[in-house]
Design an enzyme around this catalytic site. Structure first.
Site, PDB file in Angstrom:
ATOM      1  N   ASP A  18      52.175 -40.680 -22.087  1.00 11.60           N
ATOM      2  CA  ASP A  18      50.865 -40.071 -21.838  1.00 11.60           C
ATOM      3  C   ASP A  18      50.842 -39.279 -20.533  1.00 11.60           C
ATOM      4  OD1 ASP A  18      51.120 -42.598 -20.508  1.00 11.60           O
ATOM      5  OD2 ASP A  18      48.963 -42.604 -20.123  1.00 11.60           O
ATOM      6  N   GLU A  27      49.975 -45.529 -19.591  1.00 10.49           N
ATOM      7  CA  GLU A  27      50.341 -45.806 -18.206  1.00 10.49           C
ATOM      8  C   GLU A  27      49.408 -45.131 -17.221  1.00 10.49           C
ATOM      9  OE1 GLU A  27      52.499 -45.311 -14.343  1.00 10.49           O
ATOM     10  OE2 GLU A  27      51.662 -43.782 -15.689  1.00 10.49           O
TER      11      GLU A  27
END
Length: 382
Positions: A80, A142
Site C-alpha cells: 500500500d 502498513e
C-alpha cells in the site's frame, strides 16, 4: 553475481506496479499488486497464501519456499501507499537520464518489493535455498499502522529466527536499526455554547480548552530522548459568533523508549481530570499504541556488523541510523526477534510528490540482500 536479473526487466515490471493506484484504502489496487507477486512466485513453485484481514483494505500475501511452520528468515514489505486514487495517472512512472525513477510508491515501497522478488528468485534458481526456510510477507495496510495485519505479522515473527524489512535504504544509502514507537491520540473537547456577543460569560469554549491542551502537550516533548508530540489536525466550533460547544484534535506521539510512552499516558490522564476554561469545558482523549519502539538488541547489533562487512565485500559503504518513522519491523523487534530495516534500493521523498528511487542502486543492493540471506541461513548470528 546475479544471473537472472536484468535492470531492464526490473524497470519494466516497476513501471507496471507504480502505475497502479494502491492506497491503503484502495483494496482493488493493492489486490492487483498482490496478484502480480502471487503469479511471479507461483511460477517459481513457491507457496502463496492470501490473508484477508478486513473488507476495508486489500489482502495480504504470505509467500514461502517451504510448508514449515517455522522460518529462518522473515522478509517484510508493504504493497500500500499513502496516496489517493488518481495519483498514478497524475504522477506516473518516469525515469531520467541519471537513472532517477519517480512515481507514486516507487521507493515506498514497490521498487523494494520487486527487488526482493528478484533476490529470492536468484537464490532459488541457484539452489542456495535448499533446506532453508524463507517467508516473505506482503502487507496491505502498513501505511495506516498495519491496523488489520499486525496480528498476522506478530504470529509470523514468533515463528522466525530473523526479520529483514526491505524498506528503501536512506537517501545516503544508510540502513536502519532503530525506529521510534508510534501512538495516536484523539482529543474530544466539550464545552457550553453561548452567544459570543450577548452572553459569552454563560458559555465555556471547547476551543479554548483545546488550545490550553495543545500548549501543554507540546511541552511534554523531549527531543533529547527522542520523544515528540505533534498536534497535527484541529477543528471545532459552529460559527464565528458562537462560543464553541465542541472541538477535536488528532495527535501524533513518537518515542524511543516505552517508559516515555508511559510518561505521556500518565500526563494525558492527569490532564483529563482538569479543566482550564471557565465554565468547565472538558476534554476526553483516546490513546492508541500503534507501534512499539524498534530498538536494536545485542544480537541485532551483531547482525548489523555482519551486514556491514558483507557490504564492504561488495564495495557498498553505509552506516546504521535511527529514524522517527515506523515500520512492521517495530513489531518484530518488540518480540525479541533480531530485526534490521532499510535493505531495499536507495530512495527518498516518501509520502510526497518528490518520491524517487535510484535505479543504479538496485543491482548492488540486490546482491547485498542475497549475501545477507545466505549469511543468516548458513551461519546464524551468535
Amino acid at each position: 553475481m546475479t544471473k537472472s536479473f536484468t535492470l531492464a526487466e526490473y524497470l519494466q515490471n516497476l513501471e507496471f506496479l507504480v502505475n497502479i493506484d494502491s492506497g491503503s484504502y484502495t483494496p482493488a489496487g493493492t489486490k492487483k499488486v498482490m496478484e502480480f507477486f502471487q503469479e511471479k512466485f507461483n511460477l517459481l513453485g513457491w507457496n502463496t497464501e492470501i490473508h484477508k484481514t478486513s473488507d476495508k483494505v486489500g489482502p495480504c500475501l504470505q509467500i514461502s519456499n517451504c510448508p514449515d511452520e517455522e522460518y529462518d528468515v522473515l522478509l517484510l514489505g508493504h504493497m500500500d501507499t499513502v496516496f489517493p486514487e488518481g495519483t498514478a495517472a497524475k504522477r506516473p512512472y518516469a525515469i531520467d537520464k541519471r537513472a532517477k525513477v519517480t512515481g507514486a510508491g516507487v521507493s515506498d515501497m514497490k521498487g523494494c518489493l520487486l527487488m526482493t522478488y528478484f533476490a529470492l528468485k536468484e537464490l532459488d534458481q541457484s539452489k542456495k535455498l535448499a533446506g532453508k526456510r524463507i517467508c516473505f510477507l506482503l502487507n496491505s495496510d502498513e501505511e495506516i499502522g498495519s491496523l488489520y495485519s499486525r496480528t498476522l505479522i506478530k504470529a509470523l515473527a514468533k515463528k522466525s529466527s530473523y526479520a529483514l524489512v526491505v524498506e528503501a535504504a536512506r537517501p545516503t544509502g544508510d540502513m536502519v536499526n532503530s525506529r521510534s514507537g508510534i501512538a495516536s491520540c484523539d482529543l474530544t473537547a466539550t464545552g457550553i455554547a453561548a452567544h459570543a456577543g450577548v452572553n459569552p460569560q454563560d458559555g465555556s469554549s471547547a476551543i479554548n480548552e483545546l488550545a490550553a491542551w495543545i500548549l501543554k502537550l507540546h511541552a511534554l516533548s523531549n527531543y533529547e530522548l527522542g520523544t515528540s508530540i505533534n498536534v497535527g489536525i484541529i477543528n471545532g466550533g459552529s460559527a464565528r459568533n458562537v462560543v464553541a460547544e465542541q472541538a477535536q484534535a488528532q495527535v501524533d506521539i513518537r518515542f524511543k523508549q516505552h517508559s516515555e510512552f508511559e510518561r505521556i499516558s500518565t500526563a494525558l490522564h492527569e490532564l483529563e481530570q482538569q479543566s482550564f476554561t471557565a465554565g468547565g469545558a472538558k476534554i476526553t482523549c483516546n490513546t492508541i499504541l500503534n507501534r512499539p519502539p524498534m530498538n536494536p538488541s545485542p544480537q541485532t547489533l551483531k547482525l548489523c556488523k555482519n551486514i556491514s562487512d558483507l557490504g564492504k565485500s561488495l564495495d557498498i559503504d553505509f552506516n546504521w541510523v535511527a529514524t522517527g518513522g515506523g515500520s512492521d519491523g517495530n513489531y518484530c523487534a518488540a518480540l525479541g526477534i533480531p530485526t534490521v530495516d532499510g535493505l531495499g534500493p536507495v530512495g527518498g521523498g516518501g509520502h510526497s510528490v518528490h518520491e524517487w528511487l535510484d535505479a543504479n542502486s538496485v543491482k548492488p543492493r540486490l546482491n547485498l540482500l542475497i549475501k545477507t540471506i545466505e549469511f543468516i541461513t548458513n551461519s546464524p548470528v551468535k
